[in-house]
Design a protein around this motif. Structure first.
Motif, PDB file in Angstrom:
ATOM      1  N   MET A   1     -10.711  14.830   1.520  1.00  0.00           N
ATOM      2  CA  MET A   1     -10.860  15.637   0.194  1.00  0.00           C
ATOM      3  C   MET A   1      -9.707  15.724  -0.813  1.00  0.00           C
ATOM      4  SD  MET A   1     -13.213  17.460  -1.260  1.00  0.00           S
ATOM      5  CE  MET A   1     -14.532  17.859  -0.298  1.00  0.00           C
ATOM      6  N   ALA A   2      -8.510  15.932  -0.146  1.00  0.00           N
ATOM      7  CA  ALA A   2      -7.298  16.063  -0.990  1.00  0.00           C
ATOM      8  C   ALA A   2      -7.070  14.739  -1.778  1.00  0.00           C
ATOM      9  CB  ALA A   2      -6.139  16.298  -0.021  1.00  0.00           C
TER      10      ALA A   2
ATOM     11  N   VAL B   1      -7.176  16.519 -10.012  1.00  0.00           N
ATOM     12  CA  VAL B   1      -7.113  17.991  -9.844  1.00  0.00           C
ATOM     13  C   VAL B   1      -5.804  18.242  -8.504  1.00  0.00           C
ATOM     14  CG1 VAL B   1      -8.354  19.834  -8.599  1.00  0.00           C
ATOM     15  CG2 VAL B   1      -9.634  18.144 -10.032  1.00  0.00           C
TER      16      VAL B   1
ATOM     17  N   GLY C   1      -3.569  19.191  -5.555  1.00  0.00           N
ATOM     18  CA  GLY C   1      -4.010  19.145  -4.075  1.00  0.00           C
ATOM     19  C   GLY C   1      -3.467  20.599  -3.275  1.00  0.00           C
TER      20      GLY C   1
ATOM     21  N   LEU D   1      -7.618  24.766  -4.148  1.00  0.00           N
ATOM     22  CA  LEU D   1      -8.225  23.689  -4.017  1.00  0.00           C
ATOM     23  C   LEU D   1      -7.852  23.060  -2.867  1.00  0.00           C
ATOM     24  CD1 LEU D   1      -8.835  22.497  -7.599  1.00  0.00           C
ATOM     25  CD2 LEU D   1     -10.543  23.644  -5.946  1.00  0.00           C
TER      26      LEU D   1
ATOM     27  N   SER E   1      -9.514  12.409  -2.808  1.00  0.00           N
ATOM     28  CA  SER E   1     -10.518  12.444  -3.807  1.00  0.00           C
ATOM     29  C   SER E   1     -10.056  13.616  -4.917  1.00  0.00           C
ATOM     30  CB  SER E   1     -11.746  13.080  -3.187  1.00  0.00           C
ATOM     31  OG  SER E   1     -12.299  11.969  -2.296  1.00  0.00           O
ATOM     32  N   LEU E   2      -9.570  14.683  -4.683  1.00  0.00           N
ATOM     33  CA  LEU E   2      -9.125  15.680  -5.625  1.00  0.00           C
ATOM     34  C   LEU E   2      -8.157  15.092  -6.570  1.00  0.00           C
ATOM     35  CD1 LEU E   2      -9.206  19.094  -3.506  1.00  0.00           C
ATOM     36  CD2 LEU E   2     -10.764  18.246  -5.323  1.00  0.00           C
TER      37      LEU E   2
END
Length: 288
Positions: free
Chosen positions: A262-263, A271, A273, A277, A265-266
């Protein structure tokens, strides 16, 4: 050491005690300590009983090698419901049942080494669908329990063997040339060395798959490509246009957890990390 083998045929039918006793006797003759066990790990009760045998004999559980497996290699449409169930119960069910049986003991001691057996079937081929599905479950158990065990002193890895075994040689019995090649280049003793390494207290890794293929040892891993970021909402046409770059493996990552994935992709979406988030995707129970 407890040697468990119900002694079935390679398709999971029947039972026979000599295989387990023969291996236990060989270990004893070499100066080790071993007892034979015939419980069926495809059942929860059988797995728990096997764990209890080890605890009664030695008082603790340090190492588990999950190697139970059967082979029914036919196209999906030719497999019966019973055959599908038998394959999945042995590979996925047997591995899960044993993991559940030993986990509380290892967690309580703050130490454990687990070696699961995966397969090249993960790469896919004809006639391997249900067998590969079972091994896919083993892969998921390996990576997920490596994360769960990290704070408990438990390391969970897997071996992906190519070896001349009763199962593999029977599958090749109609091909004399390949039978000779596998027998000559892939003796089971080469795989045993990799398993022993992964079971040792000093093993440096967890959540990994080591490919034991004769004298060659490599690593198999899940990776995610850098991909392509769309400036607007992606459409099916946009995806199709960018397929070459999406599929390119020139640049990739190997996330060690769902949170790490997920990190990544962020970060690719621009965005940060950190802060709110930086998601914690563990279970509420694990966070307390």
């Amino acid at each position: 050491m407890v040697v468990n083998d119900v002694g079935t045929g390679i398709d999971g039918r029947g039972a026979s005690s000599p295989p387990a006793y023969a291996v236990a006797e060989e270990i004893e003759a070499s100066g080790g300590q071993a007892v034979a066990d015939l419980h069926d790990v495809a059942t929860t009760a059988g797995a728990r009983a096997l764990a209890e045998v080890a605890l009664e004999q030695w008082g603790r559980l340090d190492v588990l090698v999950n190697n139970a497996g059967i082979s029914i290699l036919r196209p999906l449409g030719e497999l019966s419901d019973q055959e599908c169930r038998r394959v999945l119960d042995t590979h996925a069910g047997g591995t899960l049942n044993m993991l559940r049986a030993v986990w509380p003991h290892m967690a309580g001691c703050g130490y454990g080494r687990i070696v699961n057996t995966c397969s090249d079937a993960l790469f896919g081929d004809t006639g391997l669908s249900v067998y590969a599905a079972g091994k896919g479950a083993v892969l998921g158990l390996t990576t997920s329990l490596a994360s769960e065990g990290a704070g408990l002193g438990i390391k969970v890895n897997a071996v992906v063997p190519i070896a001349a075994t009763r199962m593999s040689l029977e599958a090749l019995q109609d091909d004399e040339r390949m039978t000779a090649v596998v027998s000559d280049l892939f003796p089971a003793r080469h795989v045993a060395s990799v398993v022993a390494f992964l079971a040792h207290e000093s093993v440096p890794c967890t959540g990994e798959l080591l490919h034991a293929a004769g004298r060659r040892v490599g690593r198999i891993f899940l990776g995610v490509t850098e991909g392509v970021v769309c400036e607007e909402d992606p459409t099916p046409e946009w995806v199709g246009e960018h397929v070459p770059r999406i599929r390119s493996t020139e640049q990739f990552r190997t996330p060690q957890s769902v949170s790490a994935s997920m990190a990544f992709s962020l970060a690719r979406l621009g965005v940060g990390g950190t802060g709110p988030l930086a998601l914690d995707l563990t279970t509420p129970a694990a966070r307390t």
